[in-house]
Design a protein around this motif. Structure first.
Motif, PDB file in Angstrom:
ATOM      1  N   GLY A   1      40.769  41.334  36.146  1.00 32.92           N
ATOM      2  CA  GLY A   1      42.012  41.283  36.938  1.00 32.92           C
ATOM      3  C   GLY A   1      42.440  42.686  37.330  1.00 32.92           C
ATOM      4  N   LEU A   2      42.324  43.610  36.395  1.00 28.98           N
ATOM      5  CA  LEU A   2      42.668  45.012  36.692  1.00 28.98           C
ATOM      6  C   LEU A   2      41.714  45.565  37.746  1.00 28.98           C
ATOM      7  N   TYR A   3      40.409  45.244  37.606  1.00 21.92           N
ATOM      8  CA  TYR A   3      39.443  45.721  38.611  1.00 21.92           C
ATOM      9  C   TYR A   3      39.880  45.285  40.003  1.00 21.92           C
ATOM     10  N   MET A   4      40.207  43.997  40.136  1.00 16.08           N
ATOM     11  CA  MET A   4      40.522  43.473  41.476  1.00 16.08           C
ATOM     12  C   MET A   4      41.784  44.123  42.042  1.00 16.08           C
ATOM     13  N   LYS A   5      42.765  44.344  41.176  1.00 13.81           N
ATOM     14  CA  LYS A   5      44.011  44.983  41.640  1.00 13.81           C
ATOM     15  C   LYS A   5      43.737  46.433  42.080  1.00 13.81           C
ATOM     16  N   LEU A   6      42.899  47.124  41.323  1.00 10.83           N
ATOM     17  CA  LEU A   6      42.583  48.516  41.696  1.00 10.83           C
ATOM     18  C   LEU A   6      41.729  48.560  42.966  1.00 10.83           C
ATOM     19  N   ALA A   7      40.817  47.594  43.097  1.00 10.57           N
ATOM     20  CA  ALA A   7      39.987  47.548  44.309  1.00 10.57           C
ATOM     21  C   ALA A   7      40.889  47.306  45.527  1.00 10.57           C
ATOM     22  N   GLU A   8      41.874  46.424  45.384  1.00  9.45           N
ATOM     23  CA  GLU A   8      42.793  46.153  46.516  1.00  9.45           C
ATOM     24  C   GLU A   8      43.601  47.399  46.874  1.00  9.45           C
TER      25      GLU A   8
ATOM     26  N   ALA B   1      28.413  51.712  25.511  1.00  5.32           N
ATOM     27  CA  ALA B   1      29.490  50.721  25.698  1.00  5.32           C
ATOM     28  C   ALA B   1      30.258  51.016  26.987  1.00  5.32           C
ATOM     29  N   ILE B   2      30.313  52.285  27.381  1.00  7.15           N
ATOM     30  CA  ILE B   2      31.010  52.650  28.629  1.00  7.15           C
ATOM     31  C   ILE B   2      30.098  52.405  29.831  1.00  7.15           C
ATOM     32  N   THR B   3      28.849  52.886  29.730  1.00 10.30           N
ATOM     33  CA  THR B   3      27.979  52.838  30.921  1.00 10.30           C
ATOM     34  C   THR B   3      27.485  51.416  31.232  1.00 10.30           C
TER      35      THR B   3
ATOM     36  N   HIS C   1      29.154  43.743  39.264  1.00  9.62           N
ATOM     37  CA  HIS C   1      28.871  43.049  38.006  1.00  9.62           C
ATOM     38  C   HIS C   1      29.637  43.801  36.917  1.00  9.62           C
ATOM     39  N   TYR C   2      30.548  43.102  36.274  1.00 10.26           N
ATOM     40  CA  TYR C   2      31.411  43.728  35.266  1.00 10.26           C
ATOM     41  C   TYR C   2      31.240  42.983  33.948  1.00 10.26           C
ATOM     42  N   ARG C   3      30.804  43.731  32.937  1.00 11.55           N
ATOM     43  CA  ARG C   3      30.611  43.141  31.604  1.00 11.55           C
ATOM     44  C   ARG C   3      31.364  44.003  30.607  1.00 11.55           C
TER      45      ARG C   3
ATOM     46  N   MET D   1      36.503  52.915  24.423  1.00 11.46           N
ATOM     47  CA  MET D   1      37.073  53.235  25.730  1.00 11.46           C
ATOM     48  C   MET D   1      37.637  54.655  25.693  1.00 11.46           C
ATOM     49  N   VAL D   2      37.385  55.393  26.771  1.00 13.45           N
ATOM     50  CA  VAL D   2      37.865  56.779  26.826  1.00 13.45           C
ATOM     51  C   VAL D   2      39.401  56.790  26.911  1.00 13.45           C
TER      52      VAL D   2
ATOM     53  N   LYS E   1      29.355  48.828  31.465  1.00 15.30           N
ATOM     54  CA  LYS E   1      30.427  47.958  31.970  1.00 15.30           C
ATOM     55  C   LYS E   1      30.320  47.589  33.457  1.00 15.30           C
ATOM     56  N   PHE E   2      29.915  48.552  34.288  1.00 13.06           N
ATOM     57  CA  PHE E   2      29.960  48.298  35.738  1.00 13.06           C
ATOM     58  C   PHE E   2      28.611  48.519  36.409  1.00 13.06           C
ATOM     59  N   GLU E   3      28.298  47.616  37.340  1.00 14.76           N
ATOM     60  CA  GLU E   3      27.139  47.801  38.220  1.00 14.76           C
ATOM     61  C   GLU E   3      27.560  47.293  39.608  1.00 14.76           C
TER      62      GLU E   3
ATOM     63  N   ASP F   1      48.491  57.784  39.391  1.00 12.72           N
ATOM     64  CA  ASP F   1      48.096  58.902  38.535  1.00 12.72           C
ATOM     65  C   ASP F   1      46.709  59.424  38.936  1.00 12.72           C
ATOM     66  N   SER F   2      45.782  58.504  39.224  1.00 14.42           N
ATOM     67  CA  SER F   2      44.404  58.914  39.559  1.00 14.42           C
ATOM     68  C   SER F   2      44.379  59.762  40.828  1.00 14.42           C
ATOM     69  N   GLN F   3      45.214  59.380  41.810  1.00  8.98           N
ATOM     70  CA  GLN F   3      45.218  60.161  43.061  1.00  8.98           C
ATOM     71  C   GLN F   3      45.738  61.572  42.834  1.00  8.98           C
TER      72      GLN F   3
HETATM   73  C1  HEM Z   1      39.394  58.569  40.258  1.00  6.99           C
HETATM   74  C2  HEM Z   1      39.591  57.298  39.950  1.00  6.99           C
HETATM   75  C3  HEM Z   1      39.282  56.697  38.604  1.00  6.99           C
HETATM   76  C4  HEM Z   1      39.073  57.287  37.394  1.00  6.99           C
HETATM   77  C5  HEM Z   1      39.099  58.767  37.062  1.00  6.99           C
HETATM   78  C6  HEM Z   1      38.829  56.239  36.429  1.00  6.99           C
HETATM   79  C7  HEM Z   1      38.568  56.434  35.084  1.00  6.99           C
HETATM   80  C8  HEM Z   1      38.442  55.425  34.152  1.00  6.99           C
HETATM   81  C9  HEM Z   1      38.119  55.623  32.770  1.00  6.99           C
HETATM   82  C10 HEM Z   1      37.880  56.959  32.095  1.00  6.99           C
HETATM   83  C11 HEM Z   1      38.073  54.396  32.182  1.00  6.99           C
HETATM   84  C12 HEM Z   1      37.707  54.075  30.740  1.00  6.99           C
HETATM   85  C13 HEM Z   1      36.229  53.700  30.748  1.00  6.99           C
HETATM   86  C14 HEM Z   1      35.698  53.338  29.382  1.00  6.99           C
HETATM   87  O1  HEM Z   1      35.815  54.173  28.482  1.00  6.99           O
HETATM   88  O2  HEM Z   1      35.154  52.240  29.218  1.00  6.99           O
HETATM   89  C15 HEM Z   1      38.385  53.425  33.186  1.00  6.99           C
HETATM   90  C16 HEM Z   1      38.453  52.079  32.974  1.00  6.99           C
HETATM   91  C17 HEM Z   1      38.524  51.132  33.969  1.00  6.99           C
HETATM   92  N1  HEM Z   1      38.543  51.374  35.331  1.00  6.99           N
HETATM   93 FE1  HEM Z   1      38.677  53.200  36.197  1.00  6.99          FE
HETATM   94  N2  HEM Z   1      38.883  55.040  37.073  1.00  6.99           N
HETATM   95  C18 HEM Z   1      39.147  55.261  38.396  1.00  6.99           C
HETATM   96  C19 HEM Z   1      39.257  54.321  39.397  1.00  6.99           C
HETATM   97  C20 HEM Z   1      39.030  52.980  39.229  1.00  6.99           C
HETATM   98  C21 HEM Z   1      38.992  52.010  40.301  1.00  6.99           C
HETATM   99  C22 HEM Z   1      39.235  52.301  41.776  1.00  6.99           C
HETATM  100  C23 HEM Z   1      38.719  50.809  39.719  1.00  6.99           C
HETATM  101  C24 HEM Z   1      38.508  49.460  40.361  1.00  6.99           C
HETATM  102  C25 HEM Z   1      38.164  49.293  41.612  1.00  6.99           C
HETATM  103  C26 HEM Z   1      38.635  51.012  38.285  1.00  6.99           C
HETATM  104  C27 HEM Z   1      38.457  50.015  37.354  1.00  6.99           C
HETATM  105  C28 HEM Z   1      38.522  50.181  35.985  1.00  6.99           C
HETATM  106  C29 HEM Z   1      38.527  49.095  35.020  1.00  6.99           C
HETATM  107  C30 HEM Z   1      38.503  47.605  35.313  1.00  6.99           C
HETATM  108  C31 HEM Z   1      38.530  49.706  33.756  1.00  6.99           C
HETATM  109  C32 HEM Z   1      38.499  48.997  32.391  1.00  6.99           C
HETATM  110  C33 HEM Z   1      37.050  48.901  31.925  1.00  6.99           C
HETATM  111  C34 HEM Z   1      36.926  48.192  30.588  1.00  6.99           C
HETATM  112  O3  HEM Z   1      37.213  48.797  29.568  1.00  6.99           O
HETATM  113  O4  HEM Z   1      36.522  47.035  30.582  1.00  6.99           O
HETATM  114  N3  HEM Z   1      38.802  52.348  38.036  1.00  6.99           N
HETATM  115  N4  HEM Z   1      38.603  54.072  34.391  1.00  6.99           N
END
Ligand code: HEM
Length: 183
Positions: free
Chosen positions: A144-151, A118-120, A135-137, A1-2, A122-124, A77-79
């Motif tokens: 849970g984090l995905y859903m909270k961020l999506a909301e 491993a990064i690419t 689709h999240y693998r 993970m980055v 994860k999401f489709e 932080d992202s905003q």
């Molecule tokens: C500008 C906005 C965003 C940036 C720059 C960002 C960036 C990142 C980065 C760099 C990671 C690590 C990825 C990895 O190395 O596997 C990550 C993880 C993640 N992000 Fe974001 N993200 C953003 C917005 C979002 C949003 C809006 C969502 C959901 C709707 C989201 C959901 C997630 C989740 C669930 C992970 C954990 C993935 C895992 O390791 O299983 N992100 N994000």
């Protein structure tokens, strides 16, 4: 993970519970005390899971509460850090379609091909009429984090949409399937 994610988790712990708590989390997670997570470097997913579990122990909170606190911290932080990504999308639907590409962009700097994949992997996100099917693998099981961020994304743009999970890897499914439905 980055390392962006680990860096922000450590920042959150330090801001909310102090430097001693963040040192204790590193100790319990078997992370060197002097490690400073770099947001452009790749770290092991398993180490992240140890950090997340240690955070729950040290702060005495459930994984659900940790995800909630992290979602707030991460989204704000992202905003601030990446305003262009938010400006480029005119609504939450556009942003959520773009989200895998935003994530995969971070993989391009990772030299090791396996780590990159491993990064690419994860999401489709697929379009289903006006709705989205995600689709999240991931071994990190952060649906849970995905859903909270999506909301939070939906609220930010003022869209009228709901998020729910149809399949979940925590219940033995091969992947998590999350539906975002617009009214
Ligand atoms: C500008 C906005 C965003 C940036 C720059 C960002 C960036 C990142 C980065 C760099 C990671 C690590 C990825 C990895 O190395 O596997 C990550 C993880 C993640 N992000 Fe974001 N993200 C953003 C917005 C979002 C949003 C809006 C969502 C959901 C709707 C989201 C959901 C997630 C989740 C669930 C992970 C954990 C993935 C895992 O390791 O299983 N992100 N994000």
């Amino acid at each position: 993970m980055v390392g962006l994610i680990q860096k922000l988790l450590m920042d959150l712990i330090e801001e909310s519970a102090g430097a001693e708590a963040s040192a204790e989390v590193k100790r319990r997670a078997d992370v060197p005390a002097d490690r400073v997570f770099r947001m452009d470097e790749f770290y092991d997913d398993e180490e992240w899971r140890r950090l997340f579990a240690a955070t729950c122990e040290v702060l005495n909170i459930t994984p659900e509460q940790a995800e909630e606190a992290f979602a707030d911290f991460f989204f704000k932080d992202s905003q601030r850090r990446w305003p262009m990504w938010f400006k480029m999308s005119k609504n939450a639907r556009e942003f959520l379609i773009r989200q895998p590409a935003i994530h995969n962009g971070f993989a391009t700097g990772v030299r090791d091909a396996e780590a990159r994949q491993a990064i690419t992997d994860k999401f489709e996100v697929k379009e289903n009429g006006q709705d989205l099917v995600v689709h999240y693998r991931s071994p990190n099981k952060l649906c849970g984090l995905y859903m909270k961020l999506a909301e939070r994304t939906i609220n930010l743009y003022g869209d009228n949409a709901t998020v729910h999970e149809k399949r979940c890897s925590k219940n033995g499914d091969a992947e998590c399937e999350i539906h975002v439905q617009w009214a």
